[in-house]
Design an enzyme around this catalytic site. Sequence first.
Site, PDB file in Angstrom:
ATOM      1  N   GLU A 199       0.853  -1.255  -0.024  1.00 63.17           N
ATOM      2  CA  GLU A 199       0.038  -0.066  -0.072  1.00 63.17           C
ATOM      3  C   GLU A 199       0.945   1.071  -0.056  1.00 63.17           C
ATOM      4  O   GLU A 199       0.524   2.323   0.561  1.00 63.17           O
ATOM      5  CB  GLU A 199      -0.834   0.056   1.191  1.00 63.17           C
ATOM      6  CG  GLU A 199      -2.279  -0.392   0.917  1.00 63.17           C
ATOM      7  CD  GLU A 199      -2.879  -0.438  -0.578  1.00 63.17           C
ATOM      8  OE1 GLU A 199      -2.918   0.694  -0.889  1.00 63.17           O
ATOM      9  OE2 GLU A 199      -2.918  -1.248  -1.172  1.00 63.17           O
TER      10      GLU A 199
HETATM   11  C1  LIG Z   1       2.621  -9.614   0.262  1.00 65.55           C
HETATM   12  C2  LIG Z   1       2.341  -8.504  -0.968  1.00 65.55           C
HETATM   13  C3  LIG Z   1       1.045  -8.236  -1.146  1.00 65.55           C
HETATM   14  C4  LIG Z   1       0.776  -7.224  -2.295  1.00 65.55           C
HETATM   15  N1  LIG Z   1      -0.675  -6.899  -2.526  1.00 65.55           N
HETATM   16  C5  LIG Z   1      -0.613  -6.134  -3.664  1.00 65.55           C
HETATM   17  C6  LIG Z   1      -1.851  -5.841  -4.056  1.00 65.55           C
HETATM   18  O1  LIG Z   1      -3.061  -6.418  -3.724  1.00 65.55           O
HETATM   19  N2  LIG Z   1      -2.147  -5.334  -5.244  1.00 65.55           N
HETATM   20  C7  LIG Z   1      -0.932  -4.553  -5.851  1.00 65.55           C
HETATM   21  O2  LIG Z   1      -1.082  -3.852  -6.930  1.00 65.55           O
HETATM   22  N3  LIG Z   1       0.232  -4.644  -5.246  1.00 65.55           N
HETATM   23  C8  LIG Z   1       0.496  -5.352  -4.119  1.00 65.55           C
HETATM   24  N4  LIG Z   1       1.577  -5.626  -3.348  1.00 65.55           N
HETATM   25  C9  LIG Z   1       2.740  -4.792  -4.041  1.00 65.55           C
HETATM   26  C10 LIG Z   1       3.107  -3.602  -3.011  1.00 65.55           C
HETATM   27  O3  LIG Z   1       2.287  -2.618  -3.069  1.00 65.55           O
HETATM   28  C11 LIG Z   1       4.797  -3.100  -3.539  1.00 65.55           C
HETATM   29  O4  LIG Z   1       5.509  -4.027  -3.337  1.00 65.55           O
HETATM   30  C12 LIG Z   1       4.907  -2.002  -3.007  1.00 65.55           C
HETATM   31  O5  LIG Z   1       4.079  -0.784  -3.438  1.00 65.55           O
HETATM   32  C13 LIG Z   1       6.346  -1.393  -3.245  1.00 65.55           C
HETATM   33  O6  LIG Z   1       6.771  -1.604  -4.766  1.00 65.55           O
HETATM   34  P1  LIG Z   1       7.902  -2.559  -5.101  1.00 65.55           P
HETATM   35  O7  LIG Z   1       7.767  -3.631  -4.432  1.00 65.55           O
HETATM   36  O8  LIG Z   1       8.078  -2.567  -6.413  1.00 65.55           O
HETATM   37  O9  LIG Z   1       9.214  -1.757  -4.439  1.00 65.55           O
HETATM   38  P2  LIG Z   1       9.982  -0.670  -5.372  1.00 65.55           P
HETATM   39  O10 LIG Z   1       8.989   0.462  -5.807  1.00 65.55           O
HETATM   40  O11 LIG Z   1      11.068  -0.978  -6.426  1.00 65.55           O
HETATM   41  O12 LIG Z   1      11.034   0.276  -4.123  1.00 65.55           O
HETATM   42  C14 LIG Z   1      11.985  -0.337  -3.654  1.00 65.55           C
HETATM   43  C15 LIG Z   1      12.465   0.653  -2.484  1.00 65.55           C
HETATM   44  O13 LIG Z   1      12.768   1.883  -2.921  1.00 65.55           O
HETATM   45  C16 LIG Z   1      11.953   2.910  -2.338  1.00 65.55           C
HETATM   46  N5  LIG Z   1      11.562   3.957  -3.124  1.00 65.55           N
HETATM   47  C17 LIG Z   1      11.009   3.674  -4.468  1.00 65.55           C
HETATM   48  N6  LIG Z   1      10.693   4.975  -4.956  1.00 65.55           N
HETATM   49  C18 LIG Z   1      11.189   5.799  -4.143  1.00 65.55           C
HETATM   50  C19 LIG Z   1      10.907   7.343  -3.948  1.00 65.55           C
HETATM   51  N7  LIG Z   1      10.618   8.047  -4.899  1.00 65.55           N
HETATM   52  N8  LIG Z   1      11.631   8.018  -3.063  1.00 65.55           N
HETATM   53  C20 LIG Z   1      12.098   7.280  -2.018  1.00 65.55           C
HETATM   54  N9  LIG Z   1      12.105   5.776  -2.109  1.00 65.55           N
HETATM   55  C21 LIG Z   1      11.813   5.283  -2.905  1.00 65.55           C
HETATM   56  C22 LIG Z   1      10.759   2.111  -1.633  1.00 65.55           C
HETATM   57  O14 LIG Z   1      10.461   2.883  -0.728  1.00 65.55           O
HETATM   58  C23 LIG Z   1      11.595   0.808  -1.374  1.00 65.55           C
HETATM   59  O15 LIG Z   1      12.160   0.755  -0.128  1.00 65.55           O
HETATM   60  C24 LIG Z   1       2.083  -6.330  -2.489  1.00 65.55           C
HETATM   61  C25 LIG Z   1       3.295  -6.747  -2.164  1.00 65.55           C
HETATM   62  C26 LIG Z   1       3.205  -7.809  -1.244  1.00 65.55           C
HETATM   63  C27 LIG Z   1       4.883  -8.213  -0.917  1.00 65.55           C
END
Ligand SMILES: Cc1cc2nc3c(=O)[nH]c(=O)nc-3n(C[C@H](O)[C@H](O)[C@H](O)COP(=O)(O)OP(=O)(O)OC[C@H]3O[C@@H](n4cnc5c(N)ncnc54)[C@H](O)[C@@H]3O)c2cc1C
Length: 595
Positions: A442
Amino acid sequence: MPQYTPPLRDMQFVLHEMLNVEGALKKLPPHADIDAATIDSVLEEGGKFCAEVLYPLNRVGDREGCTYHGDGVVTTPTGFKEAYQQFVEAGWGGLGMDPDYGGQGLPHVVHSAFMEMMNSANQAWTMYPGLSHGAYNALHAFGTDEQKNLYLPKLVSGEWTGTMCLTEPHAGTDLGILKTKAEPNADGSYSITGTKIFISAGEHDMAQNIVHLVLARLPDAPGGTKGISLFIVPKFIPKADGSLGKRNAFKCGAIEHKMGIHGNATCVMNFDGATGWMVGAPNKGLMAMFVMMNSARLGVGMQSLGLAEVAYQNSLAYAKERLQSRSLTGPKLKDKPADPIIVHPDVRRMLLTQKAYVEAARAFTYWAGLAIDVEHKHPDEKVRKDNADLVALLTPVVKGFITDNGYESTTLAMQVLGGHGYISEWGLEQHVRDARINMIYEGTNTIQALDLLGRKVLGDMGARLMKFGKAMQAALAPFGEMSEMQEFLAPFNALQSEVQKLTMEIGQRAMKNPDEVGAAAVPYLRLIGHLVFSFAWCYAAGVALRKQDSGDAFYKTKLVTARFYFAKLYPETAALIAQARAGSQSLMELEAASF
Ligand SMILES: Cc1cc2nc3c(=O)[nH]c(=O)nc-3n(C[C@H](O)[C@H](O)[C@H](O)COP(=O)(O)OP(=O)(O)OC[C@H]3O[C@@H](n4cnc5c(N)ncnc54)[C@H](O)[C@@H]3O)c2cc1C
């Protein structure tokens, strides 16, 4: 053995003695007739369902997890489906939903309290109906009448569940780069093609149909977040009468193996020319999805509140039973070989930290729930707008602060049990694993912090923050004359003026260097969290002081916990201010290659 008892007494304290929900709801025409006794009996019944049906499945869900059977078929752990059937039959799914679509129309604040108990009992299970609630909110706000009539009654009854499909392998935080395509068909529908990952409750065996809300791009869409549209993509395409039609062209390709919430299926979803229908206007999908995301962000705060409560209960019970070492001030149980560990100051620190975080989080989230009711149902437009502003300002704080504290609380609960906390039998290590995801999904907590400081505070030159400051001062004004309140009000007032100063400083620095916002955001969100919690503890202390002669030990315990909060947790604010003030230079100086 692990146990969970719905914390009805403290829930009632927040609802009736702090928030006066009955009085507040009288001003909202749809809820004018609801009284405190009705709210209490709904929550008592709901609590029984959580403790007796959902809680026993929590460890089963963790141990078994979900199973992918190939060809898109996913089954949930033993007992999940039957519990869901009971939930649907009892009408719990529609508690806070619109009676026009079959819901019970109870206030959001009551729904919030019920969600706390469901999450204490079983977060992984609760995510299935929790996501339906988000899908309901988005469709209710942006769907056409035809879409609402077709989908909402089934989401309300729980016969169908919902999901939110945002994330793609290369696009998590940055939804502006998502690639899933939506091509218009001659009949007004769209063909959706692309892969979504990490989709919670994306496929399962608990409901007849699953309604996916999918973000995708139209062929001529502009780049970035301004070119994203939202589509309903049901697993089975419903006929006009709501009965199930043909299977849509998408499948779950796999489920993830993960650290916690094993009972919830986290799915890879492959859309292969699936039929979907647009929700809201073209290229405005993110706005519609934000309704779902905001509701989910508050929901994630409730998840961590729930987990922190159940972890606290179990660590407290253990601390009263476990005999180890003697009290520093001499034996307390002379007829036993050792004293219970609750005599040791540091065990008390761990217990009281959890208690202070949980009870303030309860006050904060229920207050947010009530503010949402006022935002939507108050007859006066200005009151609605003021509450909408406060909810917008504080949503990232509910999500970020409560989930960070939830993880800390569950870890402390585990620590109270020593080595036994690390062993699966006691259930504490599951709570730690389950709580960890709440800081990530989220929108990570960093993203919440950027939203708070960048958009919600600096974005409107501090107007919402000032409004919140005035609202807190007005709420505390009736306690201002009480001399015993000064020990609580003085640190609260000091923090409020420190926050004002710091916000102006960061705002000025950010005009010269935008990295200053990124560098300050995380300690800033924690600081605002403490501002809210110190407000909550002032208010709780004021109510407790007025009732301290009642003979009810509950109020003394409240006062002691408020004092603990200000003595032991509030001092973190000084370090947070120093961190936020320290700026971006030490963070940004190194080239990536020099790390
Ligand atoms: C168990 C689980 C359930 C989930 N359920 C859903 C779901 O139902 N629907 C759905 O759509 N998604 C879902 N997700 C996805 C989840 O919302 C994302 O994993 C999350 O938003 C982060 O995206 P990412 O994993 O690609 O990390 P990334 O976006 O690659 O981020 C990696 C790191 O970089 C940091 N970062 C990225 N951009 C910035 C910035 N601009 N400034 C500072 N820091 C930054 C982040 O904070 C993080 O620490 C789920 C994930 C998991 C693991």
